[in-house]
Design a protein around this motif. Structure first.
Motif, short mmCIF file in Angstrom:
data_model
loop_
_atom_site.label_atom_id
_atom_site.label_comp_id
_atom_site.label_asym_id
_atom_site.label_seq_id
_atom_site.Cartn_x
_atom_site.Cartn_y
_atom_site.Cartn_z
N ILE A 1 -3.10 -1.54 -7.65
CA ILE A 1 -2.96 -2.04 -6.28
C ILE A 1 -1.53 -1.96 -5.76
CG2 ILE A 1 -3.20 -4.12 -4.85
CD1 ILE A 1 -5.74 -4.76 -6.37
N PRO A 2 -0.51 -2.26 -6.57
CA PRO A 2 0.86 -2.11 -6.06
C PRO A 2 1.16 -0.68 -5.57
CG PRO A 2 0.89 -3.45 -8.03
CD PRO A 2 -0.51 -2.92 -7.90
N TYR A 3 0.72 0.33 -6.34
CA TYR A 3 0.95 1.70 -5.90
C TYR A 3 0.13 2.01 -4.65
CZ TYR A 3 0.98 6.76 -5.64
OH TYR A 3 1.11 8.06 -5.18
N ALA A 4 -1.10 1.53 -4.61
CA ALA A 4 -1.94 1.75 -3.43
C ALA A 4 -1.27 1.15 -2.19
CB ALA A 4 -3.32 1.14 -3.64
N LYS A 5 -0.67 0.00 -2.36
CA LYS A 5 0.03 -0.64 -1.24
C LYS A 5 1.21 0.19 -0.78
CE LYS A 5 1.94 -5.13 0.14
NZ LYS A 5 2.27 -6.51 -0.31
N GLU A 6 1.94 0.78 -1.73
CA GLU A 6 3.06 1.67 -1.39
C GLU A 6 2.58 2.84 -0.53
OE1 GLU A 6 5.15 3.17 -4.76
OE2 GLU A 6 5.37 1.20 -5.70
N ARG A 7 1.40 3.32 -0.84
CA ARG A 7 0.84 4.48 -0.13
C ARG A 7 0.13 4.09 1.16
NH1 ARG A 7 -1.63 8.56 -3.41
NH2 ARG A 7 -3.08 8.79 -1.66
N GLY A 8 -0.03 2.81 1.41
CA GLY A 8 -0.76 2.39 2.59
C GLY A 8 -2.26 2.48 2.43
N ILE A 9 -2.73 2.51 1.18
CA ILE A 9 -4.16 2.58 0.89
C ILE A 9 -4.74 1.17 0.90
CG2 ILE A 9 -5.91 3.22 -0.82
CD1 ILE A 9 -3.88 5.27 -1.92
N THR A 10 -5.82 0.99 1.61
CA THR A 10 -6.52 -0.30 1.63
C THR A 10 -7.41 -0.42 0.40
OG1 THR A 10 -6.52 -0.41 4.05
CG2 THR A 10 -8.16 -1.74 2.89
N VAL A 11 -7.29 -1.53 -0.32
CA VAL A 11 -8.15 -1.80 -1.48
C VAL A 11 -8.92 -3.08 -1.23
CG1 VAL A 11 -8.26 -2.19 -3.97
CG2 VAL A 11 -6.46 -0.72 -3.02
N THR A 12 -10.24 -2.99 -1.31
CA THR A 12 -11.08 -4.18 -1.16
C THR A 12 -11.88 -4.41 -2.43
OG1 THR A 12 -12.95 -2.96 -0.22
CG2 THR A 12 -11.31 -3.81 1.32
N GLY A 13 -12.22 -5.65 -2.67
CA GLY A 13 -13.03 -6.02 -3.84
C GLY A 13 -14.05 -7.07 -3.48
N ILE A 14 -14.78 -7.49 -4.49
CA ILE A 14 -15.88 -8.44 -4.29
C ILE A 14 -15.60 -9.70 -5.09
CG2 ILE A 14 -18.38 -8.74 -4.41
CD1 ILE A 14 -17.48 -6.40 -2.67
N ARG A 15 -16.04 -10.82 -4.54
CA ARG A 15 -15.96 -12.08 -5.27
C ARG A 15 -17.29 -12.82 -5.11
NH1 ARG A 15 -10.24 -15.15 -4.93
NH2 ARG A 15 -11.32 -16.27 -6.57
N ASP A 16 -17.58 -13.64 -6.10
CA ASP A 16 -18.68 -14.61 -5.98
C ASP A 16 -20.04 -13.97 -5.75
OD1 ASP A 16 -16.51 -16.36 -6.06
OD2 ASP A 16 -16.46 -16.59 -3.88
N TYR A 17 -20.36 -12.97 -6.56
CA TYR A 17 -21.69 -12.37 -6.42
C TYR A 17 -22.57 -12.56 -7.65
CZ TYR A 17 -19.84 -8.42 -9.18
OH TYR A 17 -19.28 -7.66 -10.16
#
Length: 301
Positions: A89-105
């Motif tokens: 995720i830190p590298y994705a943030k550097e690149r401006g890439i959006t990362v989404t995940g799931i919780r509570d399923y």
């Protein structure tokens, strides 16, 4: 709409949700097997601008550097923190890439697992791995009523487990980074980790992946004649003191091998590991699918 969306591994979406994906990108490719390494992951992604993955693959910097078109990564699994994620995720943030995940399923299935195993243990239901009859934990069948249960990590799943045990009459204490107002209102006692381990007969760790809180000192505080549940995706303990503690008159319950850590423990006579994920239920896949699609739709506006 995405130009090209790639699921680099099986992502456990229900058929209606998977069908919906094909309306959200001009080109959709769904891989049905797990890639062997980072190079294969990069090859599968290619020139795609959107990527989906589950928890069985690691999308690292090395793979992402080879895929300059990626703008969106949808984790079809839990995302609690960058440190515990299987995406860089830190590298994705550097690149401006959006990362989404799931919780509570998948929490409901985990709660049912804890209750089921605890009832079987207390009542002596079922058979041991060697085929002998299970003896009740106390030598005589007992109820959850009056049990001193300690929850380590009072997040969503930990809170649900606490509520379920309270419904059956357990006395609940918990350890968390801070005291929670809603837990206090329910009568749950906020304790230090040392106090919780010493006072509780059953301890349940509900922690994020790769979070270890039980070391040599903690197992000494936990002591003998105790039951330990781990509901996380990785061990909540250091292996060496855990192995020593297992030699006492204790029991540990994990639903899956990743939660147990080392397969060598799976045949231990004080370990109960079913080697399944108790959170992977039909209803959990429904909730997962809904949240994955909601994340994509929110990103696309």
């Amino acid at each position: 709409m995405f130009t090209k969306l790639i699921a680099i591994e099986p992502v456990s979406l229900i058929p209606t949700a998977e069908k919906k994906l094909y309306t959200l990108a001009k080109d959709v490719v769904m891989y049905r097997d797990i890639p062997s390494d980072s190079d294969e992951i990069a090859l599968r992604i290619g020139d795609a601008d959107a990527v989906l993955l589950s928890y069985t693959s690691i999308l690292d910097r090395g793979a992402l550097e080879k895929c300059p078109n990626v703008k969106y990564i949808g984790m079809c699994c839990s995302l609690y923190s960058p440190e515990s994620a299987n995406v860089d995720i830190p590298y994705a943030k550097e690149r401006g890439i959006t990362v989404t995940g799931i919780r509570d399923y998948g929490d409901e299935g985990v709660v049912e697992y804890v209750l089921s195993e605890l009832v079987r243990c207390f009542h002596g239901f079922g058979k041991n791995p060697d085929g002998s009859s299970v003896r009740p934990w106390d030598g005589m069948a007992r109820e959850i009523t009056g049990l001193k249960a300690g929850i380590i990590g009072l997040g969503k799943s930990g809170g649900m487990i606490a509520d379920a045990l309270k419904l059956f009459g357990a006395d609940i204490s918990y350890y968390s980074r801070s005291e929670k107002k809603e837990a206090k209102e329910k009568g749950y006692q906020f304790l230090s980790l040392a106090e919780l381990l010493t006072q509780s007969e059953v301890v349940i760790t509900c922690l994020n992946k790769n979070t270890v809180l039980l070391h040599k000192e903690e197992f000494e505080q936990l002591g003998n004649r105790k039951i330990l549940f781990n509901t996380g995706l990785s061990p909540s303990w250091d292996e060496k003191p855990f192995a020593k503690w297992l030699e006492g008159d204790n029991l540990v319950f994990c639903d899956s091998l990743p939660a147990l850590g080392n397969q060598k423990f799976s045949d231990h006579h004080h370990v109960r590991c079913m080697n399944v994920s108790s959170g992977r239920t039909r209803q959990a896949f429904d909730r997962l699918s809904e949240k994955v699609l909601a994340n994509i739709l929110e990103y696309n506006g």
